[in-house]
Write a protein that holds these residues in place. Structure first.
Motif, mmCIF file in Angstrom:
data_model
loop_
_atom_site.group_PDB
_atom_site.id
_atom_site.type_symbol
_atom_site.label_atom_id
_atom_site.label_comp_id
_atom_site.label_asym_id
_atom_site.label_seq_id
_atom_site.Cartn_x
_atom_site.Cartn_y
_atom_site.Cartn_z
ATOM 1 N N VAL A 181 -55.197 -2.635 21.134
ATOM 2 C CA VAL A 181 -53.829 -2.104 21.843
ATOM 3 C C VAL A 181 -53.847 -2.534 23.331
ATOM 4 O O VAL A 181 -55.096 -2.300 23.983
ATOM 5 C CB VAL A 181 -53.719 -0.572 21.679
ATOM 6 N N GLY A 182 -52.786 -2.786 23.846
ATOM 7 C CA GLY A 182 -52.487 -2.973 25.368
ATOM 8 C C GLY A 182 -51.681 -1.849 25.561
ATOM 9 O O GLY A 182 -50.754 -1.359 25.081
ATOM 10 N N ILE A 183 -51.764 -1.365 27.148
ATOM 11 C CA ILE A 183 -51.127 -0.051 27.556
ATOM 12 C C ILE A 183 -50.610 -0.555 29.054
ATOM 13 O O ILE A 183 -51.202 -0.937 29.760
ATOM 14 C CB ILE A 183 -52.143 1.065 27.688
ATOM 15 N N ASP A 184 -49.272 -0.235 29.043
ATOM 16 C CA ASP A 184 -48.670 -0.334 30.260
ATOM 17 C C ASP A 184 -48.152 0.914 30.763
ATOM 18 O O ASP A 184 -47.377 1.724 30.111
ATOM 19 C CB ASP A 184 -47.264 -1.373 30.080
ATOM 20 N N VAL A 185 -48.451 1.277 32.003
ATOM 21 C CA VAL A 185 -48.041 2.811 32.559
ATOM 22 C C VAL A 185 -47.125 2.439 33.287
ATOM 23 O O VAL A 185 -46.639 1.512 34.064
ATOM 24 C CB VAL A 185 -49.363 3.244 33.291
ATOM 25 N N GLY A 186 -46.239 3.512 33.704
ATOM 26 C CA GLY A 186 -44.978 3.626 34.078
ATOM 27 C C GLY A 186 -44.426 5.002 34.576
ATOM 28 O O GLY A 186 -45.086 6.069 34.347
ATOM 29 N N ILE A 187 -43.278 5.033 35.056
ATOM 30 C CA ILE A 187 -42.814 6.141 35.486
ATOM 31 C C ILE A 187 -41.774 7.099 34.551
ATOM 32 O O ILE A 187 -42.116 8.281 34.089
ATOM 33 C CB ILE A 187 -41.841 6.349 36.643
ATOM 34 N N ALA A 188 -41.104 6.352 33.868
ATOM 35 C CA ALA A 188 -39.901 6.727 32.612
ATOM 36 C C ALA A 188 -40.834 7.111 31.569
ATOM 37 O O ALA A 188 -40.857 8.075 30.865
ATOM 38 C CB ALA A 188 -38.946 5.915 32.722
ATOM 39 N N ARG A 189 -41.885 6.144 31.167
ATOM 40 C CA ARG A 189 -42.811 6.390 30.153
ATOM 41 C C ARG A 189 -44.086 6.246 30.869
ATOM 42 O O ARG A 189 -44.286 5.381 31.520
ATOM 43 C CB ARG A 189 -42.442 5.227 29.127
ATOM 44 N N PHE A 190 -44.894 7.284 30.567
ATOM 45 C CA PHE A 190 -46.090 7.497 31.048
ATOM 46 C C PHE A 190 -46.944 6.375 30.614
ATOM 47 O O PHE A 190 -47.586 5.590 31.543
ATOM 48 C CB PHE A 190 -46.777 8.725 30.782
#
Length: 404
Positions: A181-190
């Motif tokens: 799995v690859g994970i992208d972090v953000g503001i709207a979606r943690f």
């Protein structure tokens, strides 16, 4: 494999034990600040850095001085640990991993550490722990500490005392379960996963921001250091502790679920400290969009991306998986279908549209897919991968099966 794990409990000391713990923490703070002042004086006089061994001799003189006879009341090992903390702070500064060490203030991180396991006795059945010069301390027995006790750290936080017991034990090498799995972090979606799922943000500080501001205003109207001011300050500290506890609970559970269900985890190697720097600038060169950048910085720090990555890294290793940190360059600007790279592919924060092939998708999902592909490339080429398994220049059979 050998596993080091800390178990933290809330202490229930009596009045005499609380007085002694404050005294011990104050002694460690005094030793730390005095040693730091001596280092500054030596440097200003053109002298060399004083290492721990030489500084420990100064500690012996300070404990025997008539000016500071109360230093003898605190255990010598805890004061020595304060000197080791200072030496570690200087090493981090010399290696450009941290800022120059600063003096400690009362009430800010009051703690002391017992490094010798022989001096510590844990009675988990009756919920108590014995340490030098404090005797038996009762604690809230929420779980049993597993393994051999190595050291114990006692700390004060929001008016409550806690003990953190570090243990060591041997565990079997776990076998990773699940897919990559690859994970992208953000503001709207943690966190957005490459399989299309995402984790909603907690925003712990944002939920308590108005309530915190309310009690901070009440505290500001009190006479400083008065009894009412101290009560108001304690209330503010409890709110801060509640915010931190909620965030820490969230940042423990989310990585645990991800690492348990995936054999390889790839994330971006983000420099959160650089991303959250102020945009105010200087008087001669003032920054632009300072208020907007300030709000973005607050949202980034409220998410806890750095702690999320740290938790995810060691939990993946504990579950036998592979943890890969990749460079974040162009992960959100690359089309996963045709490979076209352009800043125009992502004109908004939420939507991705390739200007070459017209592929449309959620921007965070696209970033997670590209992160997973980059993680596979790192493992296939024998690059920098952090895991519980040895890495080689050529992919191993297990790695080949994992990528396939």
């Amino acid at each position: 494999m050998e596993r080091l794990q800390a178990f933290k409990f809330e202490l229930m000391p009596n009045g005499e034990q609380q007085r002694k713990m404050r005294q011990f923490a104050g002694a460690c703070r005094f030793v730390y600040n005095k040693a730091l002042a001596l280092q500054k004086e030596t440097h200003a006089a053109g002298g060399k850095f004083i290492n721990y061994v030489a500084m420990a001799k100064h500690l012996t003189v300070w404990r025997g001085s008539n000016d500071t006879p109360w230093l003898k009341d605190a255990p010598v090992h805890t004061s020595q640990q304060a000197l080791k903390d200072l030496e570690r702070a200087f090493v981090n500064f010399f290696q450009k991993r941290a800022d120059f060490p600063r003096f400690k203030r009362k009430g800010m991180g009051d703690s002391f550490r017992y490094p010798d396991a022989k001096q510590i006795k844990v009675d988990s059945e009756n919920g108590r722990i014995c340490v030098p010069k404090l005797g038996w301390l009762r604690y809230r027995n929420s779980r049993v500490p597993l393994g051999e006790v190595r050291r114990a750290t006692i700390s004060l936080r929001a008016g409550k005392w806690f003990v953190s017991v570090l243990t060591k034990r041997d565990v079997e090498q776990p076998i990773a379960q699940g897919s990559s799995v690859g994970i992208d972090v953000g503001i709207a979606r943690f966190a957005t996963l490459s399989d299309g799922t995402f984790i909603a943000p907690l925003a712990s500080f944002k939920k308590h921001e108005q309530r915190l501001a309310k009690y901070q205003r009440r505290m500001s109207r009190k006479v400083k250091f008065s009894n009412n001011w101290k009560k108001a300050k304690a209330h503010v500290q409890r709110i801060h502790a509640r915010i931190a506890d909620a965030r820490q609970d969230f940042l423990h559970k989310a990585p645990h679920t991800i690492s348990k269900n995936h054999a390889m985890v790839a994330v971006e190697d983000l420099k959160v400290s650089n991303m959250s720097k102020s945009a105010s600038g200087t008087v001669d060169a003032p920054g632009r969009n300072v208020r907007q950048k300030s709000g973005l910085n607050k949202a980034i720090l409220d998410q806890g991306w750095g702690e999320f990555r740290r938790q995810l890294e060691y939990k993946t290793t504990w579950n036998g998986g592979y943890f890969v940190a990749i460079a974040p360059r162009n992960t959100s600007r690359t089309c996963p279908c045709c490979g076209h790279i352009s800043a125009d592919n992502r004109k908004t924060q939420a939507q991705f549209k390739c200007v070459a092939c017209g592929h449309e998708a959620n921007a965070d999902h696209v970033g997670a897919i590209n992160i997973l592909a980059a993680g596979h490339a790192v493992l296939a080429c024998g690059g920098m991968a952090r895991s519980g398994h040895p890495t080689k220049q050529e992919p191993t059979e297990a790695t080949t099966q994992l990528i396939a």
